[in-house]
Design an enzyme around this catalytic site. Sequence first.
Site, PDB file in Angstrom:
ATOM      1  NE  ARG A   1      -1.105  -8.503 -86.928  1.00  0.00           N
ATOM      2  CZ  ARG A   1      -1.649  -9.254 -87.882  1.00  0.00           C
ATOM      3  NH1 ARG A   1      -2.953  -9.336 -87.987  1.00  0.00           N
ATOM      4  NH2 ARG A   1      -0.883  -9.894 -88.736  1.00  0.00           N
TER       5      ARG A   1
ATOM      6  NE  ARG B   1      -4.158  -5.400 -94.559  1.00  0.00           N
ATOM      7  CZ  ARG B   1      -4.034  -6.492 -93.800  1.00  0.00           C
ATOM      8  NH1 ARG B   1      -4.467  -6.465 -92.536  1.00  0.00           N
ATOM      9  NH2 ARG B   1      -3.490  -7.591 -94.280  1.00  0.00           N
TER      10      ARG B   1
ATOM     11  CG  HIS C   1      -9.673  -6.842 -89.605  1.00  0.00           C
ATOM     12  ND1 HIS C   1      -9.151  -7.176 -88.386  1.00  0.00           N
ATOM     13  CD2 HIS C   1      -9.527  -7.953 -90.381  1.00  0.00           C
ATOM     14  CE1 HIS C   1      -8.716  -8.429 -88.409  1.00  0.00           C
ATOM     15  NE2 HIS C   1      -8.932  -8.916 -89.595  1.00  0.00           N
TER      16      HIS C   1
ATOM     17  CG  ASP D   1     -10.778 -16.589 -88.879  1.00  0.00           C
ATOM     18  OD1 ASP D   1      -9.661 -16.687 -89.437  1.00  0.00           O
ATOM     19  OD2 ASP D   1     -11.623 -15.706 -89.141  1.00  0.00           O
TER      20      ASP D   1
ATOM     21  CD  GLU E   1     -12.319  -9.006 -88.514  1.00  0.00           C
ATOM     22  OE1 GLU E   1     -12.431  -9.115 -89.747  1.00  0.00           O
ATOM     23  OE2 GLU E   1     -11.629  -9.790 -87.822  1.00  0.00           O
TER      24      GLU E   1
HETATM   25  O1  TA6 Z   1     -10.665 -11.305 -90.037  1.00  0.00           O
HETATM   26  C1  TA6 Z   1      -9.992 -12.457 -89.600  1.00  0.00           C
HETATM   27  C2  TA6 Z   1      -8.839 -12.730 -90.555  1.00  0.00           C
HETATM   28  O2  TA6 Z   1      -9.302 -12.915 -91.870  1.00  0.00           O
HETATM   29  C3  TA6 Z   1      -8.065 -13.934 -90.033  1.00  0.00           C
HETATM   30  O3  TA6 Z   1      -8.244 -15.063 -90.862  1.00  0.00           O
HETATM   31  C4  TA6 Z   1      -6.614 -13.437 -90.023  1.00  0.00           C
HETATM   32  O4  TA6 Z   1      -6.030 -13.641 -91.285  1.00  0.00           O
HETATM   33  C5  TA6 Z   1      -6.851 -11.966 -89.713  1.00  0.00           C
HETATM   34  O5  TA6 Z   1      -7.930 -11.614 -90.572  1.00  0.00           O
HETATM   35  C6  TA6 Z   1      -5.660 -11.068 -89.834  1.00  0.00           C
HETATM   36  O6  TA6 Z   1      -5.263 -10.954 -91.168  1.00  0.00           O
HETATM   37  P1  TA6 Z   1      -3.912 -10.094 -91.437  1.00  0.00           P
HETATM   38  O7  TA6 Z   1      -3.748 -10.099 -92.915  1.00  0.00           O
HETATM   39  O8  TA6 Z   1      -4.158  -8.740 -90.876  1.00  0.00           O
HETATM   40  O9  TA6 Z   1      -2.838 -10.815 -90.681  1.00  0.00           O
END
Ligand code: TA6
Length: 315
Positions: free
Chosen positions: A93, A116, A184, A229, A288
């Site tokens: 994260r 990932r 991301h 988002d 991102e």
């Molecule tokens: O890029 C934004 C997103 O798609 C959000 O909707 C949220 O889901 C974030 O990615 C994080 O996703 P993750 O699977 O890493 O918790």
Amino acid sequence: MTVTALIHSIYFETPNHMASREPSNWNDKLELPGKVRFMDGNGDLPMLNVTTEWSSAEIYLHGAHVTHFQRKNEPPLLFLSQVSQFAADKPIRGGIPVILPWFGPREGQPMHGFARTSAWELKQIVPAKDGSITLHFQLIAQETAGFPPFTADYLVTVSNTLALQLSVTNNSKDKEMIFEECLHTYFHVGDISAVSITGLKGASYLDKVDGFTQKTETADAIKVSSEVDRVYQDTTATVEIHDANLHRKIIVEKQNSASTVVWNPWIAKAQAMSDFGDNEYLNMVCVESGNVGKNKITLAPGKSFSFGVRLSTAN
Ligand code: TA6
């Protein structure tokens, strides 16, 4: 320099002593004294610690995940959750998750693809004459989840900036590969209420907090005061994150990328994520870069596609 050219230069112009040598195991170090150290990182996951005259960085083989980049005398560029998991089957994260070969949810599959949470291979470490250090990570994927076999080559160049190149090659002899890709990136900010994001005015976007409604960005500078988002489409623009609290701006330049995603989970989503601190939304924003949704990539058999991102800071 294209990824192909850079990889070619690595393999065919690199002095022998830099010829690729797979460490027989993690302790068989391919270290560059004072520049690249192999370590057991969090969760004992293999990690590279990179030091240049301008900066330092940390990269895990797990997901080829850049978790840290910091220029000397500056705050960290990237946000990393204090409660992130570090496990072979879990995404980290924060930092720069490599999202491939799909973005978002997919029936019966993990969110944001499998790259990932895959173990990438370190192919090369190349110190350049200008003092920068390029690391080449590779993931060779067999046919899976409806995707043909493919190879991903990811170049991370650490200097006074952080440059990333992701190249995907369709290894099928007869099937096209339709995929999404995204770096991301979680950026560290001093206080989200003192942040504004420029460069996206006029771009169309899907607003995921408003039923994926198609909208057009009207703000010169985007401010974050609730969950954001947004998947911006058909935009190749450079984005700047202006941080009045840390008195810096972060510049996100990209090439061959038509999508930009801006995300902050805000309070409720932060509390709902077990690997994200309840108040950590105050100190991060994701900008991102990639090719997702309507900007997804279609690759003919045997063909490759690369896109790049360059992250820098200025006062
Ligand atoms: O890029 C934004 C997103 O798609 C959000 O909707 C949220 O889901 C974030 O990615 C994080 O996703 P993750 O699977 O890493 O918790």
